[in-house]
Design an enzyme around this catalytic site. Structure first.
Site, PDB file in Angstrom:
ATOM      1  N   ARG A 178       0.837  -1.184   0.000  1.00 36.53           N
ATOM      2  CA  ARG A 178       0.000   0.000   0.000  1.00 36.53           C
ATOM      3  C   ARG A 178       0.880   1.246   0.000  1.00 36.53           C
ATOM      4  NH1 ARG A 178      -2.116  -3.605   3.857  1.00 36.53           N
ATOM      5  NH2 ARG A 178      -4.258  -4.290   3.452  1.00 36.53           N
ATOM      6  N   LYS A 215      -1.621  -1.873   7.486  1.00 35.98           N
ATOM      7  CA  LYS A 215      -2.997  -1.491   7.777  1.00 35.98           C
ATOM      8  C   LYS A 215      -3.643  -2.468   8.745  1.00 35.98           C
ATOM      9  CE  LYS A 215      -7.400  -0.541   5.452  1.00 35.98           C
ATOM     10  NZ  LYS A 215      -8.100  -0.511   4.136  1.00 35.98           N
ATOM     11  N   HIS A 232      -3.338   3.345  -5.701  1.00 31.66           N
ATOM     12  CA  HIS A 232      -3.700   2.104  -5.022  1.00 31.66           C
ATOM     13  C   HIS A 232      -3.972   0.983  -6.023  1.00 31.66           C
ATOM     14  CE1 HIS A 232      -5.015  -0.205  -1.521  1.00 31.66           C
ATOM     15  NE2 HIS A 232      -6.019  -0.647  -2.247  1.00 31.66           N
ATOM     16  N   ARG A 253      -1.567  -1.840  -6.589  1.00 25.59           N
ATOM     17  CA  ARG A 253      -1.738  -3.009  -5.711  1.00 25.59           C
ATOM     18  C   ARG A 253      -2.696  -4.018  -6.357  1.00 25.59           C
ATOM     19  NH1 ARG A 253      -1.569  -4.649  -0.226  1.00 25.59           N
ATOM     20  NH2 ARG A 253      -3.553  -5.301   0.674  1.00 25.59           N
ATOM     21  N   HIS A 275      -4.116  -9.139   3.630  1.00 22.15           N
ATOM     22  CA  HIS A 275      -5.544  -9.010   3.929  1.00 22.15           C
ATOM     23  C   HIS A 275      -5.869  -9.731   5.232  1.00 22.15           C
ATOM     24  CE1 HIS A 275      -6.852  -8.228  -0.517  1.00 22.15           C
ATOM     25  NE2 HIS A 275      -6.516  -7.115   0.111  1.00 22.15           N
ATOM     26  N   TYR A 309     -10.557 -11.101  -6.555  1.00 20.20           N
ATOM     27  CA  TYR A 309      -9.721 -11.428  -7.709  1.00 20.20           C
ATOM     28  C   TYR A 309     -10.020 -12.820  -8.286  1.00 20.20           C
ATOM     29  CZ  TYR A 309      -7.167  -7.595  -5.517  1.00 20.20           C
ATOM     30  OH  TYR A 309      -6.826  -6.393  -4.945  1.00 20.20           O
TER      31      TYR A 309
END
Length: 384
Positions: A237, A264, A325, A328, A351, A360
């Site tokens: 990120r 994150k 972004h 990514r 994640h 995806y």
């Protein structure tokens, strides 16, 4: 007033608490001096009067009563500010969006229906689904902490779904031609900057003035190209790249570590460096001291944005609806389209929720076709 207490924390924060029996208390939703002593006494009088006839309306019958406002003030606020980079902004958002609804409501009285109505109202007012989803993520995370800390038996809004069509569902990646144009634009930008610097130095030399640094043939002129190439090859990120330090980069092991403090999710992860990512970091380090931040700003402090330079390069490459972004997304999409399983993609992206990675899955239709082909008997013959 008997039963009205003022809690003063070491930080100086002052909060009013109303106690009507041993172990039965409630924190008022506003702090002093926003909530004056006179106003606190008025609220306390109403709560204590209700207590004479049973449990006050703003509280439950057992244990310490914690309102949403009190929870933010006493519990979640101090924690999120200390543990999350955007803690102050998160707390401000929770107060702005959910304070009017829940400030004086006990945590145990917050329901999924309350939040569903909030969600519907925001969407009806024209708020983008991505914004609404971020609001939902913040309050869900806050209430998860309330469960973790024993203030709630379970998260009452766990069943509330994110809005469809938000940024979380958006997957924008580059086609082969678009990627070619982006790389060409990055190279052209560096070449133009080098030419401008060379011309400027000629002008300075002719006038006996000090020349500026001349970039070597393999040297990046600034952080833009290495940031973009690293994002496309690691999936980091923007904030993770801005916070990346050299002690988290191992060129020998071909590995970089995203520290928990910059991730994150709040959890550290390790990302292997492919050949291009390794080359980018080696070239960047060759002309920098290799200490502290990998991509410091002009003053040496952490970068805060690259909006202007990014907008320029996107326009030069004639890319539409492609933000930083999306580098990514491009990284993840290429992995899936090249047969990498979703679990590995999840680990590389960091994640915390597998649902985020499943965006995806549609990029690998050949895997679904291969799966159903396994059902066909080995001796299958058409027509028999």
């Amino acid at each position: 007033m008997k039963g009205l207490l003022l809690r003063v924390q070491p930080s100086g924060i002052k909060s009013f608490i109303v106690q009507w029996n041993r172990g039965k208390r409630i924190t008022l939703d506003r702090r002093y001096p926003v909530l004056t002593i006179a106003a606190a006494r008025t609220q306390a009088l109403e709560i204590l009067r209700d207590a004479k006839y049973g449990t006050p309306a703003a509280a439950k019958s057992k244990g310490t009563i914690v309102t949403f406002g009190g929870f933010l003030t006493e519990h979640y606020g101090p924690w999120v500010i200390a543990e999350r980079k955007a803690g102050k902004a998160t707390l401000a958002n929770l107060r702005a969006q959910f304070g009017p609804l829940f400030d004086t409501k006990p945590l145990t009285e917050i329901t999924a229906w309350n939040v569903e109505k909030f969600k519907a109202s925001r969407l009806k007012s024209g708020t983008k689904p991505a914004t609404v989803n971020r609001d939902l993520d913040r309050i869900r995370a806050a209430l998860n902490k309330a469960v973790e800390w024993g203030l709630l038996p379970s998260n009452p809004i766990a069943s509330v779904k994110r809005s469809k069509g938000g940024e979380a569902n958006r997957v924008r990646f580059l086609s082969a031609e678009e990627e070619k144009r982006l790389r060409k634009a990055l190279l052209a930008r560096d070449a133009e900057r080098q030419a401008q610097r060379a011309s400027g130095n000629i002008w300075s030399e002719a006038r006996g003035r000090a020349e500026r640094h001349s970039w070597a043939a393999d040297e990046f002129t600034d952080h833009l190209m290495p940031l973009v190439l690293l994002a496309m090859n690691t999936g980091l990120r923007r904030g993770e790249l801005f916070g990346l330090t050299w002690d988290c980069v191992s060129l020998d092991r071909k590995l970089l570590t995203v520290a928990a403090g910059t991730a994150k999710s709040g959890k550290a992860r390790h990302v292997p460096l492919n050949a291009e990512a390794l080359d980018v970091l080696k070239r960047w380090k060759k002309y920098h001291d290799g200490v502290g931040l990998v991509f410091p700003g002009l003053s040496g402090a952490r970068l805060t944005h690259i909006n202007r330079s990014w907008a320029t390069i996107v326009n030069a490459a004639t890319l539409t609806e492609f933000n930083f972004h999306d580098c990514r997304h491009h990284f993840a999409s290429r992995l899936v389209m090249n047969g990498v399983d979703l679990y590995t993609v999840k680990e590389l992206l960091g994640h915390s929720d597998f649902e985020m990675t499943q965006r995806y899955a549609h990029l690998s239709p050949e895997h679904k076709a291969a799966a159903v082909e396994k059902l066909v008997p080995a001796k299958f013959t058409r027509g028999r």
